[in-house]
Scaffold this motif. Structure first.
Motif, PDB file in Angstrom:
ATOM      1  N   MET A 253      64.081  34.895  42.297  1.00  0.00           N
ATOM      2  CA  MET A 253      62.760  34.632  41.721  1.00  0.00           C
ATOM      3  C   MET A 253      62.345  35.799  40.832  1.00  0.00           C
ATOM      4  SD  MET A 253      62.236  31.678  43.002  1.00  0.00           S
ATOM      5  CE  MET A 253      60.528  31.367  42.528  1.00  0.00           C
ATOM      6  N   GLY A 254      61.821  35.486  39.654  1.00  0.00           N
ATOM      7  CA  GLY A 254      61.492  36.571  38.738  1.00  0.00           C
ATOM      8  C   GLY A 254      60.340  36.259  37.820  1.00  0.00           C
ATOM      9  N   PHE A 255      59.825  37.319  37.222  1.00  0.00           N
ATOM     10  CA  PHE A 255      58.765  37.228  36.226  1.00  0.00           C
ATOM     11  C   PHE A 255      59.114  38.222  35.129  1.00  0.00           C
ATOM     12  CE2 PHE A 255      54.639  37.723  34.253  1.00  0.00           C
ATOM     13  CZ  PHE A 255      54.035  36.496  34.422  1.00  0.00           C
ATOM     14  N   VAL A 256      59.389  37.728  33.926  1.00  0.00           N
ATOM     15  CA  VAL A 256      59.721  38.563  32.771  1.00  0.00           C
ATOM     16  C   VAL A 256      58.559  38.441  31.790  1.00  0.00           C
ATOM     17  CG1 VAL A 256      61.303  38.894  30.825  1.00  0.00           C
ATOM     18  CG2 VAL A 256      62.200  38.245  33.072  1.00  0.00           C
ATOM     19  N   TYR A 257      58.058  39.580  31.297  1.00  0.00           N
ATOM     20  CA  TYR A 257      56.856  39.498  30.475  1.00  0.00           C
ATOM     21  C   TYR A 257      56.829  40.566  29.394  1.00  0.00           C
ATOM     22  CZ  TYR A 257      55.240  42.980  33.949  1.00  0.00           C
ATOM     23  OH  TYR A 257      55.119  44.058  34.778  1.00  0.00           O
ATOM     24  N   GLY A 258      56.047  40.272  28.367  1.00  0.00           N
ATOM     25  CA  GLY A 258      55.915  41.168  27.234  1.00  0.00           C
ATOM     26  C   GLY A 258      54.759  42.131  27.416  1.00  0.00           C
ATOM     27  N   HIS A 259      54.351  42.741  26.318  1.00  0.00           N
ATOM     28  CA  HIS A 259      53.255  43.704  26.356  1.00  0.00           C
ATOM     29  C   HIS A 259      51.910  42.987  26.472  1.00  0.00           C
ATOM     30  CE1 HIS A 259      56.060  46.886  25.400  1.00  0.00           C
ATOM     31  NE2 HIS A 259      56.475  46.229  24.324  1.00  0.00           N
ATOM     32  N   GLY A 260      50.883  43.745  26.852  1.00  0.00           N
ATOM     33  CA  GLY A 260      49.528  43.218  26.850  1.00  0.00           C
ATOM     34  C   GLY A 260      48.996  42.786  28.194  1.00  0.00           C
ATOM     35  N   TRP A 261      49.747  43.031  29.265  1.00  0.00           N
ATOM     36  CA  TRP A 261      49.297  42.601  30.580  1.00  0.00           C
ATOM     37  C   TRP A 261      48.399  43.633  31.267  1.00  0.00           C
ATOM     38  CZ3 TRP A 261      50.220  37.989  33.277  1.00  0.00           C
ATOM     39  CH2 TRP A 261      50.984  37.045  32.567  1.00  0.00           C
ATOM     40  N   GLY A 262      48.299  44.836  30.744  1.00  0.00           N
ATOM     41  CA  GLY A 262      47.463  45.841  31.387  1.00  0.00           C
ATOM     42  C   GLY A 262      48.010  46.211  32.755  1.00  0.00           C
ATOM     43  N   ASP A 263      47.114  46.502  33.689  1.00  0.00           N
ATOM     44  CA  ASP A 263      47.521  46.845  35.055  1.00  0.00           C
ATOM     45  C   ASP A 263      47.851  45.573  35.826  1.00  0.00           C
ATOM     46  OD1 ASP A 263      47.036  49.554  34.593  1.00  0.00           O
ATOM     47  OD2 ASP A 263      44.917  49.339  35.135  1.00  0.00           O
ATOM     48  N   VAL A 264      49.057  45.496  36.351  1.00  0.00           N
ATOM     49  CA  VAL A 264      49.493  44.330  37.116  1.00  0.00           C
ATOM     50  C   VAL A 264      49.909  44.793  38.507  1.00  0.00           C
ATOM     51  CG1 VAL A 264      51.100  42.389  37.243  1.00  0.00           C
ATOM     52  CG2 VAL A 264      50.319  43.199  35.014  1.00  0.00           C
ATOM     53  N   LYS A 265      49.277  44.248  39.525  1.00  0.00           N
ATOM     54  CA  LYS A 265      49.713  44.498  40.898  1.00  0.00           C
ATOM     55  C   LYS A 265      50.730  43.428  41.268  1.00  0.00           C
ATOM     56  CE  LYS A 265      48.156  44.730  45.690  1.00  0.00           C
ATOM     57  NZ  LYS A 265      47.009  44.540  46.622  1.00  0.00           N
ATOM     58  N   ARG A 266      51.911  43.845  41.697  1.00  0.00           N
ATOM     59  CA  ARG A 266      52.993  42.899  41.948  1.00  0.00           C
ATOM     60  C   ARG A 266      53.472  43.047  43.390  1.00  0.00           C
ATOM     61  NH1 ARG A 266      56.788  44.964  37.110  1.00  0.00           N
ATOM     62  NH2 ARG A 266      56.631  46.775  38.466  1.00  0.00           N
ATOM     63  N   THR A 267      53.591  41.938  44.078  1.00  0.00           N
ATOM     64  CA  THR A 267      54.108  41.947  45.439  1.00  0.00           C
ATOM     65  C   THR A 267      55.001  40.728  45.633  1.00  0.00           C
ATOM     66  OG1 THR A 267      52.274  40.650  46.355  1.00  0.00           O
ATOM     67  CG2 THR A 267      52.003  43.045  46.317  1.00  0.00           C
ATOM     68  N   HIS A 268      55.824  40.775  46.664  1.00  0.00           N
ATOM     69  CA  HIS A 268      56.519  39.555  47.079  1.00  0.00           C
ATOM     70  C   HIS A 268      56.410  39.427  48.587  1.00  0.00           C
ATOM     71  CE1 HIS A 268      60.016  42.316  47.709  1.00  0.00           C
ATOM     72  NE2 HIS A 268      60.326  41.463  48.666  1.00  0.00           N
ATOM     73  N   GLN A 269      56.408  38.192  49.034  1.00  0.00           N
ATOM     74  CA  GLN A 269      56.127  37.884  50.425  1.00  0.00           C
ATOM     75  C   GLN A 269      57.026  36.734  50.852  1.00  0.00           C
ATOM     76  OE1 GLN A 269      55.324  38.545  53.502  1.00  0.00           O
ATOM     77  NE2 GLN A 269      53.174  39.012  53.084  1.00  0.00           N
ATOM     78  N   GLU A 270      57.311  36.664  52.140  1.00  0.00           N
ATOM     79  CA  GLU A 270      58.045  35.524  52.682  1.00  0.00           C
ATOM     80  C   GLU A 270      57.024  34.505  53.203  1.00  0.00           C
ATOM     81  OE1 GLU A 270      61.275  35.400  52.220  1.00  0.00           O
ATOM     82  OE2 GLU A 270      61.156  37.419  51.364  1.00  0.00           O
ATOM     83  N   TYR A 271      57.201  33.259  52.838  1.00  0.00           N
ATOM     84  CA  TYR A 271      56.317  32.189  53.290  1.00  0.00           C
ATOM     85  C   TYR A 271      57.113  31.195  54.125  1.00  0.00           C
ATOM     86  CZ  TYR A 271      52.055  33.164  50.587  1.00  0.00           C
ATOM     87  OH  TYR A 271      50.895  33.709  50.107  1.00  0.00           O
TER      88      TYR A 271
END
Length: 219
Positions: free
Chosen positions: A185-203
């Motif tokens: 699972m992934g998230f690829v992104y360009g510029h302009g997102w500012g501060d991003v808090k990123r976590t992953h969790q098991e559901y």
């Protein structure tokens, strides 16, 4: 702040409705989501999982014409302050060895004065012979977003879902500056997102990591 949650429904396990509600409402202390970005929204018979029926308080972008088209979903919680504009499903890659057609789902989401263009994808496995086609299709989409930035500077873009490869490899293939992920699972992104808090969790209900990204106003 806007909370995005990315998940694979893992149709073989069943209990999709319970999992989707957990993703929407948060579990294990997670915050509720404002935007859900889902893949494999189909059941064991390859029929669509009706996400709008499961989430009556949400606006849902999903093509339920068949299981292949229904696989990628974008949902926005009503009242979250996120304006949205959907597009039709676009072919990501054609069927190959033991894999059906794959489709990309795209939305333009407007919040905090910024337009976020996001693509939800599910790359085929390499063994199908179609992964390279899917990645190239996404690369062309990303290139179009880069071109948009020249005339729409308060825009940002992201590609997310089940890449069936490491997010760093996908980031390299897309010539992108940023990525985050766990397992496939992934998230690829360009510029302009500012501060991003990123976590992953098991559901409970999926054997894939669930990604959560919390964004603030672009600075």
């Amino acid at each position: 702040m806007t909370v995005y949650r990315v998940a694979n429904l893992t149709y073989q396990w069943g209990n999709d409705a319970r999992l989707i509600r957990q993703l929407a409402d948060g579990a294990n202390g997670d915050a509720p989501a404002d935007v859900l970005l889902l893949v494999e929204a189909r059941d064991a018979d390859n029929d669509p999982v009706d996400v709008a029926k499961i989430l009556p308080g949400w606006d849902v972008s999903q093509d339920r014409a068949n299981g292949a088209r229904a696989g990628s979903v974008i949902a926005v919680r009503r009242g979250a302050g996120v304006r949205r504009r959907w597009t039709l499903s676009r072919l990501l890659s054609r069927r190959g060895r033991k894999v059906q057609d794959r489709y990309r789902r795209v939305a333009a989401l407007r919040d905090h004065g910024i337009t976020t263009r996001v693509a939800v994808i599910h790359n085929p496995l390499p063994s199908t012979g179609r992964q390279a086609d899917a990645v190239e299709s996404t690369r062309r989409w990303v290139d179009r977003q880069r071109a948009r930035l020249r005339i729409q500077p308060r825009m940002r873009w992201g590609v997310t879902g089940d890449f069936n490869l490491h997010h760093a490899a996908m980031r390299t293939d897309l010539d992108a500056p940023n990525s985050y992920g766990a397992d496939v699972m992934g998230f690829v992104y360009g510029h302009g997102w500012g501060d991003v808090k990123r976590t992953h969790q098991e559901y409970d209900g999926t054997d894939h990591a669930v990604l959560t990204l919390t964004t603030k106003e672009n600075r």
